[in-house]
Design an enzyme around this catalytic site. Structure first.
Site, PDB file in Angstrom:
ATOM      1  N   ARG A  61      74.046  47.499  85.248  1.00 21.52           N
ATOM      2  CA  ARG A  61      74.994  46.769  86.085  1.00 21.52           C
ATOM      3  C   ARG A  61      76.032  47.727  86.640  1.00 21.52           C
ATOM      4  O   ARG A  61      76.404  48.705  86.006  1.00 21.52           O
ATOM      5  CB  ARG A  61      75.681  45.666  85.286  1.00 21.52           C
ATOM      6  CG  ARG A  61      74.804  44.431  85.102  1.00 21.52           C
ATOM      7  CD  ARG A  61      75.492  43.370  84.281  1.00 21.52           C
ATOM      8  NE  ARG A  61      75.888  43.870  82.973  1.00 21.52           N
ATOM      9  CZ  ARG A  61      77.109  44.233  82.636  1.00 21.52           C
ATOM     10  NH1 ARG A  61      78.107  44.080  83.483  1.00 21.52           N
ATOM     11  NH2 ARG A  61      77.362  44.710  81.441  1.00 21.52           N
ATOM     12  N   LYS A 202      73.288  38.158  85.320  1.00 22.94           N
ATOM     13  CA  LYS A 202      74.645  38.132  84.794  1.00 22.94           C
ATOM     14  C   LYS A 202      75.626  37.450  85.767  1.00 22.94           C
ATOM     15  O   LYS A 202      76.684  36.982  85.340  1.00 22.94           O
ATOM     16  CB  LYS A 202      75.115  39.537  84.424  1.00 22.94           C
ATOM     17  CG  LYS A 202      74.474  40.060  83.117  1.00 22.94           C
ATOM     18  CD  LYS A 202      74.821  39.167  81.922  1.00 22.94           C
ATOM     19  CE  LYS A 202      74.759  39.814  80.549  1.00 22.94           C
ATOM     20  NZ  LYS A 202      73.437  40.023  79.967  1.00 22.94           N
ATOM     21  N   HIS A 221      77.910  34.776  74.965  1.00 25.13           N
ATOM     22  CA  HIS A 221      76.974  35.898  75.102  1.00 25.13           C
ATOM     23  C   HIS A 221      76.328  36.109  73.735  1.00 25.13           C
ATOM     24  O   HIS A 221      76.791  36.910  72.928  1.00 25.13           O
ATOM     25  CB  HIS A 221      77.724  37.153  75.555  1.00 25.13           C
ATOM     26  CG  HIS A 221      76.826  38.302  75.897  1.00 25.13           C
ATOM     27  ND1 HIS A 221      77.190  39.614  75.733  1.00 25.13           N
ATOM     28  CD2 HIS A 221      75.567  38.322  76.400  1.00 25.13           C
ATOM     29  CE1 HIS A 221      76.192  40.394  76.124  1.00 25.13           C
ATOM     30  NE2 HIS A 221      75.204  39.644  76.527  1.00 25.13           N
ATOM     31  N   SER A 239      75.850  44.739  74.309  1.00 26.52           N
ATOM     32  CA  SER A 239      74.557  45.321  74.643  1.00 26.52           C
ATOM     33  C   SER A 239      74.104  46.307  73.564  1.00 26.52           C
ATOM     34  O   SER A 239      74.885  47.129  73.097  1.00 26.52           O
ATOM     35  CB  SER A 239      74.672  46.039  75.986  1.00 26.52           C
ATOM     36  OG  SER A 239      73.405  46.457  76.411  1.00 26.52           O
ATOM     37  N   LYS A 243      70.795  41.465  69.718  1.00 28.28           N
ATOM     38  CA  LYS A 243      70.622  40.033  70.014  1.00 28.28           C
ATOM     39  C   LYS A 243      69.151  39.706  70.255  1.00 28.28           C
ATOM     40  O   LYS A 243      68.603  38.774  69.668  1.00 28.28           O
ATOM     41  CB  LYS A 243      71.440  39.633  71.260  1.00 28.28           C
ATOM     42  CG  LYS A 243      72.934  39.674  71.066  1.00 28.28           C
ATOM     43  CD  LYS A 243      73.682  39.160  72.291  1.00 28.28           C
ATOM     44  CE  LYS A 243      73.433  39.966  73.544  1.00 28.28           C
ATOM     45  NZ  LYS A 243      73.818  41.390  73.449  1.00 28.28           N
ATOM     46  N   THR A 244      68.536  40.468  71.154  1.00 31.68           N
ATOM     47  CA  THR A 244      67.138  40.182  71.512  1.00 31.68           C
ATOM     48  C   THR A 244      66.206  40.522  70.352  1.00 31.68           C
ATOM     49  O   THR A 244      65.348  39.710  69.967  1.00 31.68           O
ATOM     50  CB  THR A 244      66.753  40.975  72.779  1.00 31.68           C
ATOM     51  OG1 THR A 244      67.609  40.559  73.851  1.00 31.68           O
ATOM     52  CG2 THR A 244      65.305  40.733  73.169  1.00 31.68           C
ATOM     53  N   ASP A 258      70.006  35.682  74.922  1.00 30.38           N
ATOM     54  CA  ASP A 258      71.211  36.310  75.499  1.00 30.38           C
ATOM     55  C   ASP A 258      72.383  35.403  75.878  1.00 30.38           C
ATOM     56  O   ASP A 258      73.522  35.825  75.791  1.00 30.38           O
ATOM     57  CB  ASP A 258      70.811  37.106  76.742  1.00 30.38           C
ATOM     58  CG  ASP A 258      71.832  38.155  77.125  1.00 30.38           C
ATOM     59  OD1 ASP A 258      72.199  38.960  76.249  1.00 30.38           O
ATOM     60  OD2 ASP A 258      72.267  38.180  78.287  1.00 30.38           O
ATOM     61  N   ARG A 323      63.628  48.103  80.560  1.00 29.88           N
ATOM     62  CA  ARG A 323      63.652  46.684  80.179  1.00 29.88           C
ATOM     63  C   ARG A 323      62.342  45.975  80.479  1.00 29.88           C
ATOM     64  O   ARG A 323      61.638  46.318  81.433  1.00 29.88           O
ATOM     65  CB  ARG A 323      64.743  45.949  80.981  1.00 29.88           C
ATOM     66  CG  ARG A 323      66.151  46.398  80.686  1.00 29.88           C
ATOM     67  CD  ARG A 323      66.770  45.558  79.593  1.00 29.88           C
ATOM     68  NE  ARG A 323      68.130  45.980  79.294  1.00 29.88           N
ATOM     69  CZ  ARG A 323      68.966  45.280  78.541  1.00 29.88           C
ATOM     70  NH1 ARG A 323      68.611  44.122  78.028  1.00 29.88           N
ATOM     71  NH2 ARG A 323      70.172  45.728  78.298  1.00 29.88           N
TER      72      ARG A 323
END
Ligand code: ATP
Ligand code: MN
Length: 535
Positions: A61, A202, A221, A239, A243-244, A258, A323
């Site tokens: 980003r 996002k 988040h 990040s 989480k994933t 996410d 990704r």
């Protein structure tokens, strides 16, 4: 009459301000989008059929290029500053018109999708883009309407997506050739000058973070999954904190990896897909994500492959932020409704590169608030432009400050009320370094983290003995099945105890300095709770 004339004022373009396309591909499914993508030369297929694309100069980003339009109806409620930079209405009008004019007459892809698995709290989104693969990204990432829902689809929000349009700061009032601009009044998002598709995802997250708080729903988040006893768990974290990785679990159904909302009816995913980091992905420790990354329909960003399309997931030539984007149903153990009961557990993940925080600690409600508002991690690899590969301590409030259009307090208060009302157990989990800081110690093993989470979520840590750490006042369990005792206590894991004490004091200081901005905003309980540093 030519085909072009037939496409004038086509229904799929309604609400976009774009009247004409040379070719219009509305709501194509994955195979058709892959075919267009290959025909346009946007990417190529991996040996297993995933489409591999490059995102160009932006491999993450572009935070300095995000703007919110300064509008009378919203200006008083926006958290203005570095995260939400002001763009005057007049400048937005210029940029929007220029992007609409740019899109007009081109080959366009549109996708009509939802964000929000809870029908009472979802928005309909229409994306119009020149990129076939970005259309596929959005289709994978968001919630795909049923055919019956598509018939009468009216977008709440429109995204004008022009990855190859170059914005001009002197004309458009933005900072560079890239611009990500949100208008809450016009309900429009303009994304220009960046191929990185995470901006689409996002931006919609930012919209959900805008819309939901006034309805008493907390946008978060976090990832979420649900156990056999219908017990939901949330995993907050910045990040790279897991989480994933940790929400994909053979024993718990994945809700989402996410972004979620927590309201009176429980938790719900905002999305219909996952966006997993694949750098150094191991088939052994992340089998579900590995499998999803090796199949048709998945989009692989900036992944390197040989001439036969065989992936090299260790190759960082283009970026460390490689990704895979795939629909949730590519994970075998998934809760397809995207919804779950009120969470029983909330886990705050951090990847502490200083190696100071324990692999797991129990948080009382005030400590949970403290850590939520602090939003600590230490990054090693960058997912944002300009971030190098050296570790760097980061505090990002609510574990997601780049996506918060409202003041952090708004989200903090909602979480505090929800935890109080529902009595969720809260945990701090360090997926970062153990046995020393970055360079000396090593990354926590995924197997250990999974064992700790399994025990915590199963309630096995409720009645056991805890010790209190002297630096942060954290409660650390003395024994957990499957994890060596010396790993549980970070100080024991370090060879040099003096070094540990020094590093821990240094981290306490960083927390205190960071929290100064919140000190006047929180109640005394939270203020007092967090840190009990040794004098
Ligand atoms: P983002 O918000 O960018 O999507 P995320 O929180 O989802 O980030 P993950 O994609 O899960 O982060 O990335 C965690 C990375 O750290 C993965 O590459 C994973 O393999 C690695 N990792 C190493 N050790 C651990 C651990 N103990 N727990 C979780 N992840 C770990
Ligand atoms: Mn993730």
């Amino acid at each position: 009459m030519s085909d072009v004339a037939n496409l004038r004022d086509a229904v799929p373009l309604a609400g976009t301000g774009v009247r004409l396309a040379s070719a219009l591909h509305a709501n194509l499914t994955a195979p058709a989008l892959v075919a267009h993508s290959l025909r346009k030369g946007e990417g190529r297929l991996s040996a297993e059929g995933a489409i591999i694309v490059r995102t160009g100069v932006h491999t993450g980003r572009s935070t300095g290029d995000k703007f919110v339009v300064d509008e009378p109806g919203s200006t008083g409620d926006v958290w203005w500053g570095k995260v939400n930079q002001k763009l005057p209405e007049a400048k937005f009008a210029v940029l929007k018109s220029r992007v609409q004019a740019y899109l007009q007459g081109r080959e366009l892809f549109t996708q009509d999708l939802y964000a929000g698995a809870d029908p009472a709290n979802r928005i309909s989104v229409r994306l119009v883009t020149t990129g076939a693969w970005q259309a596929l990204f959005a289709r994978n990432m968001f919630i795909r309407p049923k055919a019956s829902e598509l018939a009468g689809f009216v977008p709440d929000y429109v995204i004008l997506h022009a990855p190859e349009f170059e914005a001009d700061p002197s004309i458009d009032g933005v900072n560079s050739s890239s611009a990500i601009v949100l208008s809450f009044t016009e309900k429009m998002i303009v994304i220009a000058g960046t191929q990185y598709a995470g901006e689409i995802k996002k931006s919609i997250f930012t919209v959900m973070n805008w819309i939901l708080p006034p309805r008493g729903v907390l946008p978060m988040h976090c990832s979420a999954n649900i156990g056999k006893n219908e017990d939901s768990a949330l995993f907050f974290g910045l990040s790279g904190t897991g989480k994933t990785t940790l929400s994909s679990d053979p024993e718990r159904r994945l809700i989402g990896d996410d972004e979620h909302g927590w309201g009176p009816d429980g938790v719900f995913n905002f999305e219909g897909g996952c966006y997993a980091k694949v750098i150094d992905l191991s088939q052994e420790s992340e089998p579900e994500i590995w499998a999803a990354s090796h199949r048709f329909g998945t989009v692989l960003e900036n992944v390197v492959a040989d001439p036969h399309g065989r992936l090299d997931l260790t190759d960082k030539t283009y970026t460390e932020n490689t990704r895979a984007c795939y629909p949730v149903e590519f994970i075998p153990n998934v809760e397809l409704s995207g919804r779950g009961a009120t969470p029983k557990n909330a886990v705050m993940l951090t990847a502490d590169a200083f190696g100071v925080l324990p692999p797991i600690a129990r948080l009382n409600p005030a400590q949970a608030m403290y850590h939520f508002l602090s939003g600590y991690t230490a990054r090693v690899a960058g997912t944002e432009k300009g971030l190098g590969s050296e570790p760097q301590a980061t505090f990002s409030t609510c574990f997601g400050s780049p996506f918060l259009p409202r003041h952090p307090q708004v989200y903090g208060k909602l979480l505090q009320a929800l935890i109080k009302e529902h009595g969720a157990s809260c945990w701090l989990v360090n997926t970062g370094w153990t046995g020393g800081g970055y360079g000396v110690g090593k990354r926590m093993s995924i197997a250990h983290t999974r064992a700790l989470l399994r025990a915590a979520l199963a309630g096995e840590l409720d009645g056991v003995a805890y010790r209190t750490d002297p630096f942060f006042g954290l409660e650390i369990p003395e024994h957990v099945a499957g994890v060596p005792d010396e790993v549980l206590d970070p100080r024991t894991s370090w060879a040099d105890k003096d070094e540990y004490d020094k590093a821990a004091s240094g981290l306490v200081k960083r927390f205190e300095d960071n929290f100064a901005t919140f000190a006047d905003l929180v109640d005394d309980e939270v203020k007092a709770a967090a840190i009990r540093a040794v004098a």
